[in-house]
Design an enzyme around this catalytic site. Structure first.
Site: not given
Ligand code: NI
Length: 135
Positions: A14, A33, A39, A41, A79-80, A124
Site C-alpha cells: 500500500h 507508508c 511498501h 505488510h 493477497d500479493h 497490520e
Molecule cells: Ni505501511
C-alpha cells in the site's frame, strides 16, 4: 450466542498518500507508508461470525463455508496485490488499516447468510490491529 472466528493471512502493498495534503504533511503523517512506490505488510485478517448453534449440524457456521467466502471475496483480491492499484474495492480510498477493515466488512456483510457478521479485525503488524463491527 456464539462467536466463530476464521483467521487468514495475506501479504499486500500500500501507499498512504492523501492527495489533498502537501508532500511535507503526508511525510509527517504517514512516514514509511508514504514511500513513493509503496511498501508491503504481512496482514492477518480475523472474521467473526455470531449466531446460534444449528441443531442439525451442531455448527454456528460451517468453517469451510466461511473460509470459501473470505477467499473468494477478499484473499483472492488482496493477497500479493497493491491496495492502491489493483484491489477493486479499495479504489479511491487511502489504504490505512482502518479503511481496509471497513471495506472488508462491506465486502462480506451480505455474503454471510448463516449467522451474522460480527466483526472484522485486521492486524497490520503483530502489535497493531483495527477492529470494525459495522457501526
Ligand atoms: Ni505501511
Amino acid at each position: 450466542m456464539l462467536y466463530v472466528t476464521r483467521r487468514e493471512v495475506f501479504s499486500a502493498s500500500h501507499r498512504l498518500d492523501n492527495k489533498s495534503l502537501s508532500e511535507e504533511e503526508n511525510k509527517a503523517i504517514y512516514d514509511k507508508c508514504y514511500n513513493r512506490y509503496g511498501h508491503g505488510h504481512n496482514y492477518t485478517l480475523e472474521v467473526v461470525v455470531a449466531g446460534d448453534i444449528d441443531p442439525r449440524t451442531g455448527y454456528v457456521i460451517d468453517l469451510k463455508e466461511l473460509k470459501k467466502i473470505i477467499h473468494e471475496n477478499i484473499i483472492s483480491k488482496v493477497d500479493h496485490h497493491h491496495f492502491n492499484y489493483d484491489v477493486d474495492f479499495m479504489q479511491g480510498i487511502i489504504p490505512t488499516t482502518e479503511n481496509i477493515a471497513v471495506a472488508v466488512w462491506h465486502q462480506l456483510v451480505d455474503k454471510i447468510t448463516t449467522g451474522k457478521l460480527y466483526s472484522v479485525k485486521i492486524f497490520e503488524t503483530e502489535n497493531n490491529y483495527i477492529e470494525y463491527k459495522g457501526e
